[in-house]
Design a protein around this motif. Structure first.
Motif, PDB file in Angstrom:
ATOM      1  N   PRO A  84       0.794  -1.227   0.000  1.00  0.00           N
ATOM      2  CA  PRO A  84       0.000   0.000   0.000  1.00  0.00           C
ATOM      3  C   PRO A  84       0.827   1.279   0.000  1.00  0.00           C
ATOM      4  CG  PRO A  84       0.124  -0.865   2.211  1.00  0.00           C
ATOM      5  CD  PRO A  84       0.835  -1.849   1.314  1.00  0.00           C
ATOM      6  N   LYS A  85       2.133   1.175   0.039  1.00  0.00           N
ATOM      7  CA  LYS A  85       2.991   2.364   0.062  1.00  0.00           C
ATOM      8  C   LYS A  85       3.949   2.305  -1.119  1.00  0.00           C
ATOM      9  CE  LYS A  85       2.880   2.935   5.061  1.00  0.00           C
ATOM     10  NZ  LYS A  85       3.692   3.064   6.277  1.00  0.00           N
ATOM     11  N   THR A  86       4.552   3.464  -1.432  1.00  0.00           N
ATOM     12  CA  THR A  86       5.512   3.520  -2.522  1.00  0.00           C
ATOM     13  C   THR A  86       6.817   2.880  -2.066  1.00  0.00           C
ATOM     14  OG1 THR A  86       4.510   5.561  -3.307  1.00  0.00           O
ATOM     15  CG2 THR A  86       6.718   5.049  -4.122  1.00  0.00           C
ATOM     16  N   ILE A  87       7.314   1.928  -2.850  1.00  0.00           N
ATOM     17  CA  ILE A  87       8.530   1.180  -2.534  1.00  0.00           C
ATOM     18  C   ILE A  87       9.688   1.709  -3.375  1.00  0.00           C
ATOM     19  CG2 ILE A  87       9.593  -1.129  -2.587  1.00  0.00           C
ATOM     20  CD1 ILE A  87       7.325  -0.853  -0.515  1.00  0.00           C
ATOM     21  N   ASP A  88      10.859   1.824  -2.755  1.00  0.00           N
ATOM     22  CA  ASP A  88      12.084   2.183  -3.478  1.00  0.00           C
ATOM     23  C   ASP A  88      12.548   0.936  -4.223  1.00  0.00           C
ATOM     24  OD1 ASP A  88      14.577   2.945  -4.402  1.00  0.00           O
ATOM     25  OD2 ASP A  88      15.456   3.163  -2.411  1.00  0.00           O
ATOM     26  N   GLU A  89      12.175   0.833  -5.496  1.00  0.00           N
ATOM     27  CA  GLU A  89      12.444  -0.374  -6.284  1.00  0.00           C
ATOM     28  C   GLU A  89      13.927  -0.725  -6.339  1.00  0.00           C
ATOM     29  OE1 GLU A  89      10.566  -0.245 -10.119  1.00  0.00           O
ATOM     30  OE2 GLU A  89       8.719   0.573  -9.269  1.00  0.00           O
ATOM     31  N   ASP A  90      14.790   0.292  -6.408  1.00  0.00           N
ATOM     32  CA  ASP A  90      16.235   0.032  -6.501  1.00  0.00           C
ATOM     33  C   ASP A  90      16.828  -0.465  -5.184  1.00  0.00           C
ATOM     34  OD1 ASP A  90      16.259   0.825  -9.174  1.00  0.00           O
ATOM     35  OD2 ASP A  90      16.607   2.930  -8.646  1.00  0.00           O
ATOM     36  N   GLY A  91      16.088  -0.293  -4.081  1.00  0.00           N
ATOM     37  CA  GLY A  91      16.599  -0.696  -2.778  1.00  0.00           C
ATOM     38  C   GLY A  91      16.112  -2.056  -2.303  1.00  0.00           C
ATOM     39  N   ILE A  92      15.311  -2.757  -3.108  1.00  0.00           N
ATOM     40  CA  ILE A  92      14.779  -4.058  -2.700  1.00  0.00           C
ATOM     41  C   ILE A  92      15.924  -5.071  -2.628  1.00  0.00           C
ATOM     42  CG2 ILE A  92      13.220  -5.955  -3.290  1.00  0.00           C
ATOM     43  CD1 ILE A  92      11.458  -3.895  -4.733  1.00  0.00           C
ATOM     44  N   GLU A  93      15.980  -5.813  -1.521  1.00  0.00           N
ATOM     45  CA  GLU A  93      17.016  -6.833  -1.313  1.00  0.00           C
ATOM     46  C   GLU A  93      16.362  -8.142  -0.909  1.00  0.00           C
ATOM     47  OE1 GLU A  93      19.272  -5.142   1.870  1.00  0.00           O
ATOM     48  OE2 GLU A  93      20.412  -3.824   0.549  1.00  0.00           O
ATOM     49  N   ALA A  94      16.952  -9.258  -1.350  1.00  0.00           N
ATOM     50  CA  ALA A  94      16.432 -10.574  -0.979  1.00  0.00           C
ATOM     51  C   ALA A  94      17.574 -11.501  -0.603  1.00  0.00           C
ATOM     52  CB  ALA A  94      15.632 -11.164  -2.137  1.00  0.00           C
ATOM     53  N   THR A  95      17.354 -12.314   0.432  1.00  0.00           N
ATOM     54  CA  THR A  95      18.319 -13.333   0.845  1.00  0.00           C
ATOM     55  C   THR A  95      17.564 -14.629   1.086  1.00  0.00           C
ATOM     56  OG1 THR A  95      18.116 -12.708   3.182  1.00  0.00           O
ATOM     57  CG2 THR A  95      19.903 -11.676   1.935  1.00  0.00           C
ATOM     58  N   TYR A  96      18.257 -15.745   0.962  1.00  0.00           N
ATOM     59  CA  TYR A  96      17.662 -17.053   1.220  1.00  0.00           C
ATOM     60  C   TYR A  96      18.635 -17.850   2.075  1.00  0.00           C
ATOM     61  CZ  TYR A  96      15.535 -21.623   0.376  1.00  0.00           C
ATOM     62  OH  TYR A  96      14.941 -22.853   0.529  1.00  0.00           O
ATOM     63  N   GLN A  97      18.226 -18.166   3.300  1.00  0.00           N
ATOM     64  CA  GLN A  97      19.059 -18.915   4.228  1.00  0.00           C
ATOM     65  C   GLN A  97      18.193 -19.871   5.027  1.00  0.00           C
ATOM     66  OE1 GLN A  97      20.932 -15.772   6.537  1.00  0.00           O
ATOM     67  NE2 GLN A  97      22.812 -16.005   5.356  1.00  0.00           N
ATOM     68  N   ASN A  98      18.677 -21.099   5.179  1.00  0.00           N
ATOM     69  CA  ASN A  98      18.015 -22.106   6.012  1.00  0.00           C
ATOM     70  C   ASN A  98      16.532 -22.279   5.673  1.00  0.00           C
ATOM     71  OD1 ASN A  98      20.451 -22.487   7.438  1.00  0.00           O
ATOM     72  ND2 ASN A  98      19.957 -20.773   8.782  1.00  0.00           N
ATOM     73  N   GLY A  99      16.200 -22.244   4.375  1.00  0.00           N
ATOM     74  CA  GLY A  99      14.823 -22.463   3.954  1.00  0.00           C
ATOM     75  C   GLY A  99      13.907 -21.267   4.084  1.00  0.00           C
TER      76      GLY A  99
END
Length: 122
Positions: A84-99
């Motif tokens: 519902p809010k404006t997201i800083d698209e360039d700042g999106i980060e993702a990690t995957y650890q332990n499932g």
């Protein structure tokens, strides 16, 4: 005709930020922290290369596909999250650890609200 639930059952134990986007499954948690949304999704058994996350017009898509050749089984996962809010698209980060897939979506602070104000008559 189904009877409406009492208001107390709706609010009982309500964790508003994490339930804001709930769709009936407990495989994820969503909350707001330090001017960012944080989404964690349980994806046990998936390899990082089997998971995709994409952002498109205010919607985060999370998908995964896992082939278990030893058991002859295939698992798929797909869920969409609208914000519902404006997201800083360039700042999106993702990690995957332990499932657990963790996606951090920074909110644009002081973003202009779009839309049209509706006059309220009395």
């Amino acid at each position: 005709m189904a009877l409406p639930r009492p208001a107390s059952s709706w609010t009982q134990g309500l964790d508003f930020p994490s339930r804001l986007f709930e769709s009936g499954s407990n495989d994820y948690e969503l909350y707001e922290e330090d001017d960012a949304f944080v989404l964690t999704v349980e994806l046990p058994g998936f390899d990082p290369e089997e998971i995709t996350a994409s952002w498109d017009s205010g919607v985060l898509n999370v998908a995964g596909e896992h082939e278990d050749e030893a058991r002859g089984a295939r698992r798929t996962y797909h869920r969409r999250f609208r914000f519902p809010k404006t997201i800083d698209e360039d700042g999106i980060e993702a990690t995957y650890q332990n499932g657990i897939l963790t996606v951090r979506l920074p909110v644009v602070v002081d973003a202009a609200v779009t839309g049209t104000e509706i006059e309220i008559e009395s």
